[in-house]
Design a protein around this motif. Structure first.
Motif, PDB file in Angstrom:
ATOM      1  N   HIS A  32     -28.231  19.429   6.834  1.00 25.63           N
ATOM      2  CA  HIS A  32     -29.403  18.813   6.212  1.00 25.63           C
ATOM      3  C   HIS A  32     -29.925  17.633   7.029  1.00 25.63           C
ATOM      4  O   HIS A  32     -31.088  17.268   6.920  1.00 25.63           O
ATOM      5  CB  HIS A  32     -29.056  18.344   4.794  1.00 25.63           C
ATOM      6  CG  HIS A  32     -28.675  19.465   3.874  1.00 25.63           C
ATOM      7  ND1 HIS A  32     -29.604  20.175   3.144  1.00 25.63           N
ATOM      8  CD2 HIS A  32     -27.474  20.019   3.582  1.00 25.63           C
ATOM      9  CE1 HIS A  32     -28.991  21.108   2.430  1.00 25.63           C
ATOM     10  NE2 HIS A  32     -27.695  21.033   2.673  1.00 25.63           N
ATOM     11  N   ASN A  33     -29.026  17.026   7.805  1.00 27.70           N
ATOM     12  CA  ASN A  33     -29.400  15.838   8.575  1.00 27.70           C
ATOM     13  C   ASN A  33     -28.643  15.881   9.894  1.00 27.70           C
ATOM     14  O   ASN A  33     -27.419  15.734   9.918  1.00 27.70           O
ATOM     15  CB  ASN A  33     -29.051  14.566   7.781  1.00 27.70           C
ATOM     16  CG  ASN A  33     -29.549  13.302   8.435  1.00 27.70           C
ATOM     17  OD1 ASN A  33     -29.646  13.211   9.655  1.00 27.70           O
ATOM     18  ND2 ASN A  33     -29.863  12.299   7.625  1.00 27.70           N
ATOM     19  N   SER A  52     -33.376  31.098   4.740  1.00 26.58           N
ATOM     20  CA  SER A  52     -31.989  30.716   4.433  1.00 26.58           C
ATOM     21  C   SER A  52     -31.880  29.307   3.871  1.00 26.58           C
ATOM     22  O   SER A  52     -30.815  28.884   3.452  1.00 26.58           O
ATOM     23  CB  SER A  52     -31.146  30.791   5.704  1.00 26.58           C
ATOM     24  OG  SER A  52     -31.576  29.807   6.633  1.00 26.58           O
ATOM     25  N   GLY A  53     -32.976  28.539   3.889  1.00 28.82           N
ATOM     26  CA  GLY A  53     -32.879  27.143   3.494  1.00 28.82           C
ATOM     27  C   GLY A  53     -32.395  26.296   4.654  1.00 28.82           C
ATOM     28  O   GLY A  53     -32.436  26.710   5.811  1.00 28.82           O
ATOM     29  N   SER A  54     -31.926  25.117   4.364  1.00 23.65           N
ATOM     30  CA  SER A  54     -31.587  24.127   5.382  1.00 23.65           C
ATOM     31  C   SER A  54     -30.585  24.643   6.396  1.00 23.65           C
ATOM     32  O   SER A  54     -29.586  25.272   6.046  1.00 23.65           O
ATOM     33  CB  SER A  54     -31.019  22.869   4.723  1.00 23.65           C
ATOM     34  OG  SER A  54     -31.977  22.287   3.876  1.00 23.65           O
ATOM     35  N   TYR A  73     -18.366  19.547   7.242  1.00 25.52           N
ATOM     36  CA  TYR A  73     -17.890  20.915   7.481  1.00 25.52           C
ATOM     37  C   TYR A  73     -18.306  21.340   8.891  1.00 25.52           C
ATOM     38  O   TYR A  73     -19.446  21.132   9.306  1.00 25.52           O
ATOM     39  CB  TYR A  73     -18.498  21.877   6.464  1.00 25.52           C
ATOM     40  CG  TYR A  73     -18.268  21.494   5.020  1.00 25.52           C
ATOM     41  CD1 TYR A  73     -17.049  21.739   4.407  1.00 25.52           C
ATOM     42  CD2 TYR A  73     -19.275  20.893   4.276  1.00 25.52           C
ATOM     43  CE1 TYR A  73     -16.837  21.392   3.080  1.00 25.52           C
ATOM     44  CE2 TYR A  73     -19.077  20.546   2.948  1.00 25.52           C
ATOM     45  CZ  TYR A  73     -17.853  20.790   2.354  1.00 25.52           C
ATOM     46  OH  TYR A  73     -17.655  20.455   1.036  1.00 25.52           O
ATOM     47  N   ASN A  74     -17.370  21.950   9.616  1.00 29.42           N
ATOM     48  CA  ASN A  74     -17.663  22.335  10.991  1.00 29.42           C
ATOM     49  C   ASN A  74     -17.230  23.753  11.311  1.00 29.42           C
ATOM     50  O   ASN A  74     -17.734  24.353  12.254  1.00 29.42           O
ATOM     51  CB  ASN A  74     -16.988  21.359  11.973  1.00 29.42           C
ATOM     52  CG  ASN A  74     -17.417  21.574  13.393  1.00 29.42           C
ATOM     53  OD1 ASN A  74     -18.608  21.664  13.677  1.00 29.42           O
ATOM     54  ND2 ASN A  74     -16.466  21.678  14.299  1.00 29.42           N
ATOM     55  N   ASN A 124     -23.548  17.637   5.488  1.00 26.52           N
ATOM     56  CA  ASN A 124     -23.502  19.099   5.506  1.00 26.52           C
ATOM     57  C   ASN A 124     -23.047  19.632   4.150  1.00 26.52           C
ATOM     58  O   ASN A 124     -22.251  18.983   3.451  1.00 26.52           O
ATOM     59  CB  ASN A 124     -22.547  19.604   6.583  1.00 26.52           C
ATOM     60  CG  ASN A 124     -23.042  19.321   7.990  1.00 26.52           C
ATOM     61  OD1 ASN A 124     -24.157  18.829   8.186  1.00 26.52           O
ATOM     62  ND2 ASN A 124     -22.216  19.609   8.980  1.00 26.52           N
ATOM     63  N   THR A 125     -23.534  20.804   3.799  1.00 26.58           N
ATOM     64  CA  THR A 125     -23.111  21.430   2.550  1.00 26.58           C
ATOM     65  C   THR A 125     -22.743  22.891   2.795  1.00 26.58           C
ATOM     66  O   THR A 125     -23.056  23.463   3.837  1.00 26.58           O
ATOM     67  CB  THR A 125     -24.213  21.381   1.472  1.00 26.58           C
ATOM     68  OG1 THR A 125     -25.362  22.086   1.943  1.00 26.58           O
ATOM     69  CG2 THR A 125     -24.586  19.948   1.127  1.00 26.58           C
TER      70      THR A 125
END
Length: 325
Positions: free
Chosen positions: A173-174, A153-155, A203-204, A181-182
């Motif tokens: 990402h971090n 799925s990636g990060s 984003y949450n 976040n993306t």
């Protein structure tokens, strides 16, 4: 299967403010760390992490029906037909509950590929299960409960929503900086990345509306984003007074946003009623949950809405309902 039937009547104290009413339903252990509320098939489900159970409330009467023991701390939930899917916190299996009989049907082993499910989403007859630790997504048939494809799925797939066979992911990402976040979109059949929204943010919450659109909120961008699943067109809805969004839901054409602390006071929880179709002034109502509940609602973390417009909220130490929105 262990099932505990509850015959105790719910608390019946109501309070009223600005057309909305508050009622406390259930006391929970204030040390509980898992928050989630789901309405499905006429019933409301929420985790009782202290007792490793899923509690069930009648969606019409708001009376508590039972508690289903799942054997480990319950986490995310998703539903299809008469199946309720429950992830297990820090464990590597997915629990399935029959929403009609409220029997525990199956525990689906996700090993060795996954360490533990972090988010769930449903599109069509497919359940998508993500794992932040391994950065994997696995598919599951919502009907026959058979595991299917698995892909990268990636990060960090932190939260998910799915619509029209596409998976919308909040990617972490971090872990130290949530502003990075993306939002990424994957093809549900192949796992191929279709897009990554150009603006990172904190984003949450992410939510699929009944019309198929997917919504998410980033206070750092002072906006709510709307994704059209077919074309992946993105629209931005200005939201200036949002502090810490904890959940999104829909009621009719309106969107509801649960804010852990909104407007000028970071300690003031609120429920925002939003009309995404207006050309301006999208927030049509703000309910001060602290004032409405007399200070009982503290740190609201999750919500679900019944067809009658009752908003069931899980906060620290309590599940309550707000009506008259």
């Amino acid at each position: 299967m262990v099932r505990i039937f509850l015959s105790v009547l719910l608390l019946s104290t109501w309070s009223w403010s600005y057309g909305a009413e508050f009622r406390k339903l259930v006391d929970l252990d204030r040390r509980a760390l898992i928050f989630n509320v789901l309405y499905h098939d006429g019933r409301i489900f929420f985790p009782d992490s202290t007792n490793k159970s899923i509690r069930v409330i009648d969606g019409k009467t708001l009376n508590q029906i039972t508690s289903v023991f799942v054997g480990s701390t319950p986490g995310e939930m998703a539903a299809y037909g008469n199946h309720l899917f429950v992830s297990t916190f820090m464990k590597n299996y997915l629990t399935v509950i029959d929403t009609k009989s409220l029997d525990l049907l199956k525990a689906i082993d996700l090993t060795p590929e996954m360490l533990g499910p972090s988010a769930l989403a449903v599109s069509g007859k497919t359940v998508y299960v993500s794992d932040m630790g391994t950065r994997l997504i696995r598919t599951l048939s919502a009907e026959n409960l058979r595991l299917g494809m698995i892909y990268n799925s990636g990060s960090g797939p932190y939260k998910m929503a799915a619509s029209q066979g596409r998976i919308f992911i909040i990617s972490v990402h971090n872990m130290v900086d949530p502003l990075m976040n993306t939002i990424r979109v994957l093809d549900g059949a192949s796992g191929a990345q279709l897009m990554e929204f150009e603006k990172p943010g904190n984003y949450n919450s992410i939510f699929r509306h009944t019309d198929g659109r997917v919504y998410t909120v980033a206070p750092s961008l002072k906006a709510m984003l709307s994704f059209e699943p077919g074309t992946l067109a993105v629209s931005s809805i200005p939201l200036l007074d949002v502090y810490w969004p904890q959940g999104l839901a829909s009621f009719g054409s309106k969107l509801l946003l649960l804010d852990r602390g909104s407007r000028d006071d970071g300690d003031k929880p609120a429920l925002l009623v939003i009309d995404p179709w207006l050309t301006r002034d999208h927030v049509v109502k703000v309910i001060d949950l602290k004032e409405l509940s007399g200070g009982l609602i503290k740190e609201p973390r999750a919500m679900a809405v019944t067809p009658d417009g009752n908003v069931v909220i899980q906060s620290v130490g309590m599940v309550s309902v707000v009506s008259g929105i």
